[in-house]
Design a protein around this motif. Structure first.
Motif, PDB file in Angstrom:
ATOM      1  N   ILE A  97       0.874  -1.166   0.000  1.00  0.00           N
ATOM      2  CA  ILE A  97       0.000   0.000   0.000  1.00  0.00           C
ATOM      3  C   ILE A  97       0.912   1.217   0.000  1.00  0.00           C
ATOM      4  CG2 ILE A  97      -1.913   1.184   1.125  1.00  0.00           C
ATOM      5  CD1 ILE A  97      -2.447  -1.477   2.654  1.00  0.00           C
TER       6      ILE A  97
ATOM      7  N   VAL B 122       0.729   5.859   2.392  1.00  0.00           N
ATOM      8  CA  VAL B 122      -0.071   5.685   3.609  1.00  0.00           C
ATOM      9  C   VAL B 122       0.282   6.805   4.596  1.00  0.00           C
ATOM     10  CG1 VAL B 122      -0.568   4.151   5.542  1.00  0.00           C
ATOM     11  CG2 VAL B 122      -0.123   3.189   3.284  1.00  0.00           C
TER      12      VAL B 122
ATOM     13  N   GLN C  34       2.579   3.949  11.504  1.00  0.00           N
ATOM     14  CA  GLN C  34       1.224   4.418  11.263  1.00  0.00           C
ATOM     15  C   GLN C  34       0.512   4.503  12.602  1.00  0.00           C
ATOM     16  OE1 GLN C  34       2.488   1.648   9.319  1.00  0.00           O
ATOM     17  NE2 GLN C  34       3.236   3.361   8.126  1.00  0.00           N
TER      18      GLN C  34
ATOM     19  N   ILE D 243      -7.325   0.675   7.635  1.00  0.00           N
ATOM     20  CA  ILE D 243      -6.851  -0.283   6.628  1.00  0.00           C
ATOM     21  C   ILE D 243      -7.401  -1.675   6.927  1.00  0.00           C
ATOM     22  CG2 ILE D 243      -4.809  -1.459   5.710  1.00  0.00           C
ATOM     23  CD1 ILE D 243      -3.287   1.222   6.102  1.00  0.00           C
TER      24      ILE D 243
ATOM     25  N   TYR E  21      -3.015   4.084  -1.120  1.00  0.00           N
ATOM     26  CA  TYR E  21      -3.871   4.138   0.062  1.00  0.00           C
ATOM     27  C   TYR E  21      -5.242   4.720  -0.272  1.00  0.00           C
ATOM     28  CZ  TYR E  21      -5.633   5.778   4.578  1.00  0.00           C
ATOM     29  OH  TYR E  21      -6.420   6.043   5.664  1.00  0.00           O
TER      30      TYR E  21
END
Length: 94
Positions: free
Chosen positions: A35, A38, A51, A59, A77
């Motif tokens: 991904i 992000v 994150q 997610i 994302y």
């Protein structure tokens, strides 16, 4: 994300909002995807990049609620988060 929040790893106030690329295993365990872009946090003190829990939950929920067969090996994302959901919400999250 606010600028210069406390780092969850070293607890210094030296973080900045950042976009990063991550690898995620699909809920069924069949494969991993990348991904890109992000929303993340990057600490200039300890160099940790991570994150926030809210992004991780977004997610995880999205991957539970979409047809993951529609995802290629790499997905941005924003594109992931805009895929149509099969259910309105994740009924397994309490």
């Amino acid at each position: 994300m606010d600028k210069f929040k406390t780092c969850e790893w070293c607890e210094e106030n030296k973080t900045q909002a950042h976009l990063s690329n991550v690898y995620w295993e699909l809920p069924d365990g069949s494969r991993a995807i990348q991904i890109v872009n992000v929303p993340s946090v990057c600490c200039s003190h300890c160099d940790m990049e991570y994150q926030e829990e809210s992004v991780i939950n977004e997610i995880e929920d999205q991957l539970m609620l979409i047809d993951t067969r529609l995802i290629d090996k790499v997905i941005p994302y924003e594109e992931l988060m805009n895929l149509p959901r099969l259910l309105k919400r994740n009924y397994f999250r309490f």
